[in-house]
Design a protein around this motif. Structure first.
Motif, mmCIF file in Angstrom:
data_model
loop_
_atom_site.group_PDB
_atom_site.id
_atom_site.type_symbol
_atom_site.label_atom_id
_atom_site.label_comp_id
_atom_site.label_asym_id
_atom_site.label_seq_id
_atom_site.Cartn_x
_atom_site.Cartn_y
_atom_site.Cartn_z
ATOM 1 N N UNK A 144 0.749 -1.079 -0.026
ATOM 2 C CA UNK A 144 -0.107 0.020 -0.108
ATOM 3 C C UNK A 144 0.907 1.261 0.081
ATOM 4 N N UNK A 145 0.230 2.299 -0.068
ATOM 5 C CA UNK A 145 0.734 3.898 0.057
ATOM 6 C C UNK A 145 0.584 4.463 1.291
ATOM 7 N N UNK A 146 1.516 5.018 1.821
ATOM 8 C CA UNK A 146 1.346 5.878 2.991
ATOM 9 C C UNK A 146 0.639 7.162 2.740
ATOM 10 N N UNK A 147 -0.231 7.770 3.848
ATOM 11 C CA UNK A 147 -0.769 8.969 3.339
ATOM 12 C C UNK A 147 0.254 10.321 3.473
ATOM 13 N N UNK A 148 1.110 10.053 4.131
ATOM 14 C CA UNK A 148 2.236 11.082 4.675
ATOM 15 C C UNK A 148 2.792 11.616 3.776
ATOM 16 N N UNK A 149 3.367 12.935 3.836
ATOM 17 C CA UNK A 149 3.991 13.773 2.524
ATOM 18 C C UNK A 149 5.398 14.159 3.084
ATOM 19 N N UNK A 150 6.281 14.417 2.079
ATOM 20 C CA UNK A 150 7.442 14.840 2.380
ATOM 21 C C UNK A 150 7.334 16.265 2.567
ATOM 22 N N UNK A 151 8.111 16.929 3.432
ATOM 23 C CA UNK A 151 8.008 18.183 4.082
ATOM 24 C C UNK A 151 8.474 19.003 2.984
ATOM 25 N N UNK A 152 7.920 20.251 2.807
ATOM 26 C CA UNK A 152 8.219 21.499 1.727
ATOM 27 C C UNK A 152 9.764 21.569 1.608
ATOM 28 N N UNK A 153 10.203 21.603 0.289
ATOM 29 C CA UNK A 153 11.297 21.872 0.002
ATOM 30 C C UNK A 153 12.548 20.362 0.154
ATOM 31 N N UNK A 154 12.005 19.281 0.682
ATOM 32 C CA UNK A 154 12.780 18.174 0.974
ATOM 33 C C UNK A 154 12.391 17.214 -0.509
ATOM 34 N N UNK A 155 13.463 16.463 -0.757
ATOM 35 C CA UNK A 155 13.277 15.411 -1.826
ATOM 36 C C UNK A 155 13.557 13.864 -1.246
ATOM 37 N N UNK A 156 12.715 13.072 -1.639
ATOM 38 C CA UNK A 156 12.931 11.694 -1.016
ATOM 39 C C UNK A 156 13.222 10.682 -2.353
ATOM 40 N N UNK A 157 14.394 10.022 -2.405
ATOM 41 C CA UNK A 157 14.793 9.089 -3.678
ATOM 42 C C UNK A 157 14.586 7.701 -3.110
ATOM 43 N N UNK A 158 13.614 6.866 -3.592
ATOM 44 C CA UNK A 158 13.384 5.365 -3.038
ATOM 45 C C UNK A 158 13.560 4.475 -4.340
#
Length: 263
Positions: free
Chosen positions: A31-45
């Motif tokens: 499934x997908x989590x509902x949380x989001x990345x904070x403004x200005x941050x980048x997540x590489x998965x």
């Protein structure tokens, strides 16, 4: 004057609040989590390796994906942009009757999406979001789909306590037909239970049902999954997981491992 001072204090506190938000990768759950990345941050998965096995009376197919990657960019406190791509996939198909083996190496399609959190973007307590997406046919079959697709997920999570978290992810999709031309209706539902074993290690148990009304053959697939996620510090997560097909329509098994990094 008091109003100006209050606004200045609020703006100054905003980056600090963003920094305090815990990292919440999309990996490794079904499934997908509902949380989001904070403004200005980048997540590489990235899935460092992902292997899927399908066997039936006609033969056996092994699919290996390398560096299947999702990039998430925080646009605001509650909105993130997403770009996903599979740069390399290898499919090996063996025919039982003839014994012939076919190998194909391809790139996959690009997925463009956005996640909009509706409640608690940090994923705490009760959290909910919507995630529309489209698939752009830049890859080639059988790793790519060969045509445009689109869909929507609506993940919801709820923390029962400090140890257990429930998560549900319904999804509807205009999925690409198997022949690579046109689209059909597909839908899935995923239920998961996350268990915080330690502050750094989390296990997730999931069940998923997927209905696919492809014109060539409509199927209902059921899966069970188990994954482990290990946080290394505050900005790196390592993960490993396995998925088992629970009925004849589903692929037999899938095993994967990956890494997520917050910048």
């Amino acid at each position: 004057m008091r109003t100006i001072l209050f606004l200045a204090a609020t703006l100054a506190a905003a980056p600090a609040l963003a920094e305090d938000r815990e990292y919440c990768p999309s990996r490794p759950d079904l499934g997908r989590p509902p949380c989001t990345i904070a403004s200005g941050r980048v997540s590489v998965e990235t899935a460092l390796a992902d292997w899927t096995l399908e066997k039936d009376s006609d033969g056996r197919t092994d699919t290996v994906l390398i560096a299947d990657t999702l990039v998430r960019v925080g646009l605001s406190d509650t909105v993130e942009a997403q770009v996903g791509w599979t740069p390399y996939g290898h499919v090996r198909a063996r025919d039982s009757a003839s014994g012939m083996v076919e190998n194909r190496a391809r790139a996959g399609d690009v997925t463009l999406g956005a996640k909009v959190n509706l409640h608690n973007p940090d994923g705490k307590g009760l959290s909910a979001a919507v995630r529309p997406f489209v698939t752009v046919p830049v890859g080639r079959m059988p790793v790519g789909f060969g045509d445009w697709g689109a869909g929507m997920t609506a993940p919801v999570s709820y923390e029962l306590n400090e140890t257990f978290k429930l998560q549900a992810t319904p999804e509807v999709e205009a999925a690409v037909d198997k022949d690579g031309h046109g689209r059909h209706f597909a839908a899935s539902g995923t239920l998961g239970l996350g268990v915080e074993l330690t502050k750094a290690l989390t296990a997730t148990i999931e069940a998923q049902v997927l209905r696919d009304d492809d014109p060539d053959e409509d199927t209902t697939q059921t899966f069970g999954a188990l994954s482990l996620a290990w946080m290394v510090g505050k900005a790196v997560q390592l993960d490993i997981g396995g998925i088992a097909g629970l009925n004849r329509d589903a692929p037999d098994a899938e095993v994967y491992l990956g890494i997520s990094r917050l910048f």
